[in-house]
Scaffold this motif. Structure first.
Motif, PDB file in Angstrom:
ATOM      1  N   ARG A 119      13.207  50.843  38.837  1.00 43.97           N
ATOM      2  CA  ARG A 119      11.817  51.282  38.696  1.00 43.97           C
ATOM      3  C   ARG A 119      11.712  52.180  37.470  1.00 43.97           C
ATOM      4  O   ARG A 119      12.662  52.856  37.093  1.00 43.97           O
ATOM      5  CB  ARG A 119      11.338  52.021  39.952  1.00 43.97           C
ATOM      6  CG  ARG A 119      12.175  53.235  40.319  1.00 43.97           C
ATOM      7  CD  ARG A 119      11.778  53.822  41.672  1.00 43.97           C
ATOM      8  NE  ARG A 119      12.652  54.922  42.048  1.00 43.97           N
ATOM      9  CZ  ARG A 119      12.486  56.185  41.680  1.00 43.97           C
ATOM     10  NH1 ARG A 119      11.434  56.512  40.925  1.00 43.97           N
ATOM     11  NH2 ARG A 119      13.330  57.130  42.055  1.00 43.97           N
ATOM     12  N   ARG A 120      10.552  52.177  36.857  1.00 47.72           N
ATOM     13  CA  ARG A 120      10.321  52.965  35.642  1.00 47.72           C
ATOM     14  C   ARG A 120      10.253  54.451  35.996  1.00 47.72           C
ATOM     15  O   ARG A 120       9.576  54.848  36.950  1.00 47.72           O
ATOM     16  CB  ARG A 120       9.020  52.514  34.989  1.00 47.72           C
ATOM     17  CG  ARG A 120       8.637  53.262  33.725  1.00 47.72           C
ATOM     18  CD  ARG A 120       9.394  52.777  32.519  1.00 47.72           C
ATOM     19  NE  ARG A 120       8.896  53.458  31.321  1.00 47.72           N
ATOM     20  CZ  ARG A 120       7.935  52.977  30.532  1.00 47.72           C
ATOM     21  NH1 ARG A 120       7.396  51.792  30.799  1.00 47.72           N
ATOM     22  NH2 ARG A 120       7.550  53.648  29.484  1.00 47.72           N
ATOM     23  N   LEU A 121      10.957  55.275  35.239  1.00 48.10           N
ATOM     24  CA  LEU A 121      10.957  56.719  35.445  1.00 48.10           C
ATOM     25  C   LEU A 121       9.931  57.341  34.504  1.00 48.10           C
ATOM     26  O   LEU A 121      10.034  57.204  33.283  1.00 48.10           O
ATOM     27  CB  LEU A 121      12.350  57.292  35.162  1.00 48.10           C
ATOM     28  CG  LEU A 121      12.553  58.784  35.421  1.00 48.10           C
ATOM     29  CD1 LEU A 121      12.451  59.091  36.904  1.00 48.10           C
ATOM     30  CD2 LEU A 121      13.909  59.234  34.886  1.00 48.10           C
ATOM     31  N   GLU A 122       8.949  58.024  35.064  1.00 46.91           N
ATOM     32  CA  GLU A 122       7.884  58.596  34.253  1.00 46.91           C
ATOM     33  C   GLU A 122       8.267  59.956  33.671  1.00 46.91           C
ATOM     34  O   GLU A 122       7.928  60.269  32.535  1.00 46.91           O
ATOM     35  CB  GLU A 122       6.600  58.712  35.090  1.00 46.91           C
ATOM     36  CG  GLU A 122       6.079  57.381  35.608  1.00 46.91           C
ATOM     37  CD  GLU A 122       5.761  56.397  34.496  1.00 46.91           C
ATOM     38  OE1 GLU A 122       5.388  56.848  33.385  1.00 46.91           O
ATOM     39  OE2 GLU A 122       5.898  55.176  34.711  1.00 46.91           O
ATOM     40  N   ASP A 123       8.946  60.791  34.442  1.00 44.82           N
ATOM     41  CA  ASP A 123       9.328  62.129  33.991  1.00 44.82           C
ATOM     42  C   ASP A 123      10.736  62.084  33.423  1.00 44.82           C
ATOM     43  O   ASP A 123      11.721  62.082  34.166  1.00 44.82           O
ATOM     44  CB  ASP A 123       9.249  63.120  35.159  1.00 44.82           C
ATOM     45  CG  ASP A 123       9.490  64.561  34.722  1.00 44.82           C
ATOM     46  OD1 ASP A 123       9.864  64.772  33.545  1.00 44.82           O
ATOM     47  OD2 ASP A 123       9.324  65.462  35.555  1.00 44.82           O
ATOM     48  N   LEU A 124      10.858  62.063  32.105  1.00 48.56           N
ATOM     49  CA  LEU A 124      12.165  61.905  31.477  1.00 48.56           C
ATOM     50  C   LEU A 124      13.066  63.119  31.682  1.00 48.56           C
ATOM     51  O   LEU A 124      14.280  63.020  31.503  1.00 48.56           O
ATOM     52  CB  LEU A 124      12.002  61.623  29.978  1.00 48.56           C
ATOM     53  CG  LEU A 124      11.204  60.370  29.611  1.00 48.56           C
ATOM     54  CD1 LEU A 124      11.354  60.068  28.131  1.00 48.56           C
ATOM     55  CD2 LEU A 124      11.624  59.173  30.446  1.00 48.56           C
ATOM     56  N   GLU A 125      12.499  64.236  32.045  1.00 52.91           N
ATOM     57  CA  GLU A 125      13.324  65.411  32.329  1.00 52.91           C
ATOM     58  C   GLU A 125      14.071  65.252  33.651  1.00 52.91           C
ATOM     59  O   GLU A 125      14.913  66.078  33.994  1.00 52.91           O
ATOM     60  CB  GLU A 125      12.469  66.665  32.324  1.00 52.91           C
ATOM     61  CG  GLU A 125      11.917  66.986  30.937  1.00 52.91           C
ATOM     62  CD  GLU A 125      11.128  68.274  30.893  1.00 52.91           C
ATOM     63  OE1 GLU A 125      11.076  68.983  31.922  1.00 52.91           O
ATOM     64  OE2 GLU A 125      10.570  68.573  29.822  1.00 52.91           O
ATOM     65  N   GLN A 126      13.750  64.178  34.388  1.00 51.02           N
ATOM     66  CA  GLN A 126      14.433  63.893  35.643  1.00 51.02           C
ATOM     67  C   GLN A 126      15.408  62.724  35.517  1.00 51.02           C
ATOM     68  O   GLN A 126      15.777  62.089  36.515  1.00 51.02           O
ATOM     69  CB  GLN A 126      13.413  63.625  36.756  1.00 51.02           C
ATOM     70  CG  GLN A 126      12.565  64.840  37.084  1.00 51.02           C
ATOM     71  CD  GLN A 126      11.759  64.674  38.353  1.00 51.02           C
ATOM     72  OE1 GLN A 126      11.823  63.657  39.037  1.00 51.02           O
ATOM     73  NE2 GLN A 126      10.976  65.683  38.682  1.00 51.02           N
ATOM     74  N   ILE A 127      15.840  62.444  34.311  1.00 50.60           N
ATOM     75  CA  ILE A 127      16.904  61.449  34.096  1.00 50.60           C
ATOM     76  C   ILE A 127      18.133  61.856  34.893  1.00 50.60           C
ATOM     77  O   ILE A 127      18.478  63.038  34.971  1.00 50.60           O
ATOM     78  CB  ILE A 127      17.249  61.352  32.591  1.00 50.60           C
ATOM     79  CG1 ILE A 127      16.127  60.631  31.841  1.00 50.60           C
ATOM     80  CG2 ILE A 127      18.584  60.647  32.372  1.00 50.60           C
ATOM     81  CD1 ILE A 127      16.294  60.650  30.334  1.00 50.60           C
ATOM     82  N   ARG A 128      18.798  60.864  35.483  1.00 52.47           N
ATOM     83  CA  ARG A 128      20.013  61.130  36.265  1.00 52.47           C
ATOM     84  C   ARG A 128      21.141  60.212  35.810  1.00 52.47           C
ATOM     85  O   ARG A 128      20.895  59.203  35.141  1.00 52.47           O
ATOM     86  CB  ARG A 128      19.731  60.923  37.757  1.00 52.47           C
ATOM     87  CG  ARG A 128      18.867  62.006  38.373  1.00 52.47           C
ATOM     88  CD  ARG A 128      18.670  61.825  39.865  1.00 52.47           C
ATOM     89  NE  ARG A 128      17.590  60.899  40.180  1.00 52.47           N
ATOM     90  CZ  ARG A 128      17.117  60.692  41.412  1.00 52.47           C
ATOM     91  NH1 ARG A 128      17.646  61.333  42.439  1.00 52.47           N
ATOM     92  NH2 ARG A 128      16.131  59.841  41.617  1.00 52.47           N
ATOM     93  N   PRO A 129      22.381  60.543  36.159  1.00 52.31           N
ATOM     94  CA  PRO A 129      23.509  59.686  35.796  1.00 52.31           C
ATOM     95  C   PRO A 129      23.291  58.246  36.246  1.00 52.31           C
ATOM     96  O   PRO A 129      22.883  58.001  37.388  1.00 52.31           O
ATOM     97  CB  PRO A 129      24.691  60.325  36.529  1.00 52.31           C
ATOM     98  CG  PRO A 129      24.309  61.749  36.702  1.00 52.31           C
ATOM     99  CD  PRO A 129      22.826  61.739  36.921  1.00 52.31           C
ATOM    100  N   GLY A 130      23.552  57.292  35.361  1.00 46.67           N
ATOM    101  CA  GLY A 130      23.404  55.885  35.692  1.00 46.67           C
ATOM    102  C   GLY A 130      22.073  55.287  35.298  1.00 46.67           C
ATOM    103  O   GLY A 130      21.910  54.060  35.330  1.00 46.67           O
ATOM    104  N   ASP A 131      21.101  56.104  34.900  1.00 47.45           N
ATOM    105  CA  ASP A 131      19.804  55.574  34.477  1.00 47.45           C
ATOM    106  C   ASP A 131      19.944  54.824  33.153  1.00 47.45           C
ATOM    107  O   ASP A 131      20.720  55.212  32.276  1.00 47.45           O
ATOM    108  CB  ASP A 131      18.782  56.709  34.310  1.00 47.45           C
ATOM    109  CG  ASP A 131      18.312  57.280  35.648  1.00 47.45           C
ATOM    110  OD1 ASP A 131      18.636  56.688  36.695  1.00 47.45           O
ATOM    111  OD2 ASP A 131      17.618  58.313  35.624  1.00 47.45           O
ATOM    112  N   ILE A 132      19.173  53.751  32.998  1.00 46.24           N
ATOM    113  CA  ILE A 132      19.184  52.941  31.786  1.00 46.24           C
ATOM    114  C   ILE A 132      18.116  53.457  30.828  1.00 46.24           C
ATOM    115  O   ILE A 132      16.958  53.612  31.217  1.00 46.24           O
ATOM    116  CB  ILE A 132      18.928  51.459  32.102  1.00 46.24           C
ATOM    117  CG1 ILE A 132      19.980  50.928  33.099  1.00 46.24           C
ATOM    118  CG2 ILE A 132      18.944  50.625  30.823  1.00 46.24           C
ATOM    119  CD1 ILE A 132      19.677  49.524  33.590  1.00 46.24           C
ATOM    120  N   ILE A 133      18.516  53.722  29.592  1.00 46.56           N
ATOM    121  CA  ILE A 133      17.610  54.310  28.612  1.00 46.56           C
ATOM    122  C   ILE A 133      17.396  53.341  27.441  1.00 46.56           C
ATOM    123  O   ILE A 133      18.351  52.916  26.791  1.00 46.56           O
ATOM    124  CB  ILE A 133      18.180  55.635  28.074  1.00 46.56           C
ATOM    125  CG1 ILE A 133      18.421  56.612  29.245  1.00 46.56           C
ATOM    126  CG2 ILE A 133      17.234  56.246  27.040  1.00 46.56           C
ATOM    127  CD1 ILE A 133      19.142  57.887  28.825  1.00 46.56           C
TER     128      ILE A 133
END
Length: 222
Positions: A119-133
């Motif tokens: 799912r798309r992450l709207e708040d980039l300050e909440q990036i977590r390990p394993g997220d695709i950027i």
């Protein structure tokens, strides 16, 4: 003439449906009857994701040849990657070769093939390990590079990543170097060449905690 019109219409519909925006609009259906688990059967937690990332670093260390299909001796993604492939298809990048193929493999080795819908992450300050950027060119809207987050952004918005096809190799942070983190501020505001679009496979039922800030220590952080 009618046949050409029908074909053009079908292509137009396909291109409209298979886009990041269209994929983001598809609300994942989570199975609340069982606990979300990672590829190794462990619960979906940031700590467990970090453990898998450390193992992936051992299996695919810095310097491993990983480029495009034209790169001599390159490795490629051979891991089943249904969920990751859907995201890559939406951006029209490979789920097999290059930086996007590497990100697909890492994501699938962590979160599994079909489990844990992206799912798309709207708040980039909440990036977590394993997220695709995705690093997307502002001028064209096309993907320039794809990476995987190793930690959450710190108070300076800096965080470590891993990527493939970086000089046709796999790259991980230098454990002895206190610098080298990417930074959200490099991609926000006016006059920037790129912006970031991030996809996560943590279920919405597992909230951001901030526990992975500086979760991949290097240099003076160790």
């Amino acid at each position: 003439m009618k046949k050409k019109t029908i074909i053009a219409l079908a292509v137009s519909i396909l291109l409209t449906v298979n886009t990041p925006a269209a994929l983001a609009a598809q609300v994942p259906t989570e199975d609340c009857s069982s606990e979300a688990v990672l590829a190794n059967g462990q619960p979906v937690t940031e700590e467990n994701v970090l453990e898998l990332l450390r193992q992936i670093e051992q299996d695919w260390p810095t310097g491993t040849v990983w480029g495009t299909r034209k790169t001599p001796g390159t490795h490629k993604n051979e891991v089943p990657c249904t969920q990751a492939r859907q995201v890559m298809d939406a951006y029209r990048v490979s789920a097999t070769y290059g930086c996007s193929g590497y990100a697909s493999m890492v994501s699938s080795l962590i979160f599994g093939d079909e489990a844990n819908p992206a799912r798309r992450l709207e708040d980039l300050e909440q990036i977590r390990p394993g997220d695709i950027i995705f690093m997307v060119r502002n001028s064209t809207g096309k993907v320039w590079h794809v990476t995987v987050a190793l930690e959450s952004p710190n108070e300076k918005n800096a965080f470590h990543i891993t990527d493939g096809n970086a000089g046709e190799t796999v790259q991980w942070p230098d454990r002895e170097n206190p610098y080298g983190r990417d930074n959200l501020d490099c991609y926000r505001g006016e006059g920037k060449s790129y912006h970031l679009e991030v996809w996560t496979r943590y279920p919405e039922s597992i909230p951001y905690t901030g526990d992975s800030v500086m979760g991949w220590p290097t240099g003076l952080d160790k």
